[in-house]
Design a protein around this motif. Sequence first.
Motif, PDB file in Angstrom:
ATOM      1  N   THR A 100       0.844  -1.194   0.000  1.00  0.00           N
ATOM      2  CA  THR A 100       0.000   0.000   0.000  1.00  0.00           C
ATOM      3  C   THR A 100       0.879   1.245   0.000  1.00  0.00           C
ATOM      4  OG1 THR A 100      -1.610  -1.213   1.347  1.00  0.00           O
ATOM      5  CG2 THR A 100      -1.889   1.179   1.185  1.00  0.00           C
ATOM      6  N   VAL A 101       0.621   2.160  -0.917  1.00  0.00           N
ATOM      7  CA  VAL A 101       1.382   3.416  -0.965  1.00  0.00           C
ATOM      8  C   VAL A 101       1.076   4.240   0.284  1.00  0.00           C
ATOM      9  CG1 VAL A 101       1.717   5.594  -2.196  1.00  0.00           C
ATOM     10  CG2 VAL A 101       1.482   3.452  -3.473  1.00  0.00           C
ATOM     11  N   ILE A 102       2.127   4.743   0.936  1.00  0.00           N
ATOM     12  CA  ILE A 102       1.961   5.572   2.131  1.00  0.00           C
ATOM     13  C   ILE A 102       2.726   6.881   1.970  1.00  0.00           C
ATOM     14  CG2 ILE A 102       1.551   3.628   3.692  1.00  0.00           C
ATOM     15  CD1 ILE A 102       4.487   3.784   4.544  1.00  0.00           C
ATOM     16  N   THR A 103       2.349   7.872   2.759  1.00  0.00           N
ATOM     17  CA  THR A 103       2.992   9.177   2.692  1.00  0.00           C
ATOM     18  C   THR A 103       4.309   9.165   3.458  1.00  0.00           C
ATOM     19  OG1 THR A 103       1.948  10.028   4.703  1.00  0.00           O
ATOM     20  CG2 THR A 103       0.709  10.246   2.631  1.00  0.00           C
ATOM     21  N   ASP A 104       5.120  10.203   3.260  1.00  0.00           N
ATOM     22  CA  ASP A 104       6.378  10.330   4.003  1.00  0.00           C
ATOM     23  C   ASP A 104       6.099  10.385   5.506  1.00  0.00           C
ATOM     24  OD1 ASP A 104       7.762  10.388   1.621  1.00  0.00           O
ATOM     25  OD2 ASP A 104       7.973  12.566   1.577  1.00  0.00           O
ATOM     26  N   GLU A 105       5.056  11.119   5.892  1.00  0.00           N
ATOM     27  CA  GLU A 105       4.710  11.247   7.304  1.00  0.00           C
ATOM     28  C   GLU A 105       4.317   9.894   7.894  1.00  0.00           C
ATOM     29  OE1 GLU A 105       1.774  13.909  10.185  1.00  0.00           O
ATOM     30  OE2 GLU A 105       1.399  13.780   8.019  1.00  0.00           O
ATOM     31  N   GLU A 106       3.532   9.140   7.153  1.00  0.00           N
ATOM     32  CA  GLU A 106       3.123   7.815   7.619  1.00  0.00           C
ATOM     33  C   GLU A 106       4.320   6.880   7.720  1.00  0.00           C
ATOM     34  OE1 GLU A 106      -1.343   8.104   5.628  1.00  0.00           O
ATOM     35  OE2 GLU A 106       0.248   6.957   4.646  1.00  0.00           O
ATOM     36  N   MET A 107       5.242   7.010   6.786  1.00  0.00           N
ATOM     37  CA  MET A 107       6.459   6.198   6.807  1.00  0.00           C
ATOM     38  C   MET A 107       7.228   6.423   8.108  1.00  0.00           C
ATOM     39  SD  MET A 107       8.466   4.231   4.710  1.00  0.00           S
ATOM     40  CE  MET A 107      10.148   3.613   4.909  1.00  0.00           C
ATOM     41  N   GLU A 108       7.469   7.673   8.439  1.00  0.00           N
ATOM     42  CA  GLU A 108       8.215   8.003   9.653  1.00  0.00           C
ATOM     43  C   GLU A 108       7.444   7.561  10.896  1.00  0.00           C
ATOM     44  OE1 GLU A 108      11.291   9.116   9.842  1.00  0.00           O
ATOM     45  OE2 GLU A 108      11.387   9.004   7.656  1.00  0.00           O
ATOM     46  N   TRP A 109       6.130   7.763  10.897  1.00  0.00           N
ATOM     47  CA  TRP A 109       5.310   7.391  12.060  1.00  0.00           C
ATOM     48  C   TRP A 109       5.353   5.890  12.308  1.00  0.00           C
ATOM     49  CZ3 TRP A 109       1.062   4.446  13.307  1.00  0.00           C
ATOM     50  CH2 TRP A 109       0.392   4.755  14.488  1.00  0.00           C
ATOM     51  N   SER A 110       5.341   5.106  11.238  1.00  0.00           N
ATOM     52  CA  SER A 110       5.331   3.650  11.387  1.00  0.00           C
ATOM     53  C   SER A 110       6.636   3.124  11.987  1.00  0.00           C
ATOM     54  CB  SER A 110       5.078   2.978  10.037  1.00  0.00           C
ATOM     55  OG  SER A 110       6.209   3.088   9.174  1.00  0.00           O
ATOM     56  N   ILE A 111       7.724   3.830  11.734  1.00  0.00           N
ATOM     57  CA  ILE A 111       9.009   3.402  12.293  1.00  0.00           C
ATOM     58  C   ILE A 111       8.991   3.526  13.811  1.00  0.00           C
ATOM     59  CG2 ILE A 111      11.480   3.958  12.398  1.00  0.00           C
ATOM     60  CD1 ILE A 111      11.270   4.830   9.456  1.00  0.00           C
ATOM     61  N   GLU A 112       8.335   4.557  14.293  1.00  0.00           N
ATOM     62  CA  GLU A 112       8.260   4.793  15.738  1.00  0.00           C
ATOM     63  C   GLU A 112       7.151   3.984  16.403  1.00  0.00           C
ATOM     64  OE1 GLU A 112      10.276   6.632  17.632  1.00  0.00           O
ATOM     65  OE2 GLU A 112      11.531   7.110  15.890  1.00  0.00           O
ATOM     66  N   ASN A 113       6.043   3.782  15.700  1.00  0.00           N
ATOM     67  CA  ASN A 113       4.851   3.216  16.332  1.00  0.00           C
ATOM     68  C   ASN A 113       4.483   1.820  15.856  1.00  0.00           C
ATOM     69  OD1 ASN A 113       3.604   5.704  17.908  1.00  0.00           O
ATOM     70  ND2 ASN A 113       4.375   6.469  15.949  1.00  0.00           N
ATOM     71  N   GLY A 114       5.128   1.350  14.797  1.00  0.00           N
ATOM     72  CA  GLY A 114       4.871   0.005  14.323  1.00  0.00           C
ATOM     73  C   GLY A 114       4.101  -0.037  13.019  1.00  0.00           C
ATOM     74  N   ARG A 115       4.466  -0.979  12.171  1.00  0.00           N
ATOM     75  CA  ARG A 115       3.792  -1.124  10.884  1.00  0.00           C
ATOM     76  C   ARG A 115       2.362  -1.605  11.064  1.00  0.00           C
ATOM     77  NH1 ARG A 115       9.422  -0.948  11.476  1.00  0.00           N
ATOM     78  NH2 ARG A 115      10.366  -0.333   9.492  1.00  0.00           N
ATOM     79  N   ASP A 116       2.137  -2.470  12.060  1.00  0.00           N
ATOM     80  CA  ASP A 116       0.782  -2.947  12.311  1.00  0.00           C
ATOM     81  C   ASP A 116      -0.127  -1.827  12.801  1.00  0.00           C
ATOM     82  OD1 ASP A 116       2.340  -2.827  14.615  1.00  0.00           O
ATOM     83  OD2 ASP A 116       1.400  -4.569  15.548  1.00  0.00           O
ATOM     84  N   ALA A 117       0.452  -0.877  13.548  1.00  0.00           N
ATOM     85  CA  ALA A 117      -0.331   0.270  14.017  1.00  0.00           C
ATOM     86  C   ALA A 117      -0.734   1.165  12.840  1.00  0.00           C
ATOM     87  CB  ALA A 117       0.467   1.068  15.048  1.00  0.00           C
TER      88      ALA A 117
END
Length: 258
Positions: A218-235
């Motif tokens: 699934t295409v994600i934004t730069d902001e979502e990319m950074e957020w997932s690193i901190e909070n988890g891909r499943d989140a």
Amino acid sequence: MKFIKFLLGLTTLTASTIGFAQNSSEKEWQQVYDAREAIYEKNIGKLPNDIMKAPNLFGIWPGGGFYVIPADKIKKGLWVYSTFGFTNSDMPSTVTATEIEVEHDNQGRVISSSSKLEKKSETIPLSGKAGHGYEVLMIAKENAEWPLWFMQWTGNIVLLNDVDLLARVEKNNGLTVEAIPVGNDENDTINVLITKAQKPLPTDIKLPNGNMQLLVATVITDEEMEWSIENGRDALLKKLMDANIGQISDRNRPSVLK
């Protein structure tokens, strides 16, 4: 980034001409193909008559390629771009391709291609899995060229670089990849979140040669990319599901974090 050149020369063949490797019987290979086709047509949509193949993967993936499927069974107006053959009975391949050369005309069409096949020093057995154990999908709102760049990238990392995407997804509850090229412009890139398929797609599939999982990018934004690193891909996947975006790729959508 040599793979970019190959994408522009994807070759279209009728599905009946794709062939199979010699370490798989024709009967077994066809049974697996037919079972997978039935699953796709029940849950995604009817497969087109033509399959697209990348010249640099001819020798190591003779029975595989990429499909662009009108995804009417998911929702009318959606398109699924999918690998089709990672789970073949002749996978994983026992050979790899080197010295790959592809010649194009001025319109990007393949004129000729060649490569040297070398036997792999080691092929890791995947017990209980159908071939590599998974196929990779991207669900989009448009019939476009850019998702095919992603599919070509996927074919290369799995078949040429021996990356086990399923193992990485399971280990990290998802996988994010940044700045994948999807066009001639070096700035034309996407970030993706790769996760196991969510309903209404099937989640546990059995083929005649073993288990198959669908992985969805699934295409994600730069902001979502950074957020997932901190909070988890499943989140991040949960946020996408809660926002009714789900696993559908839209390069123009706003971030779910705003």
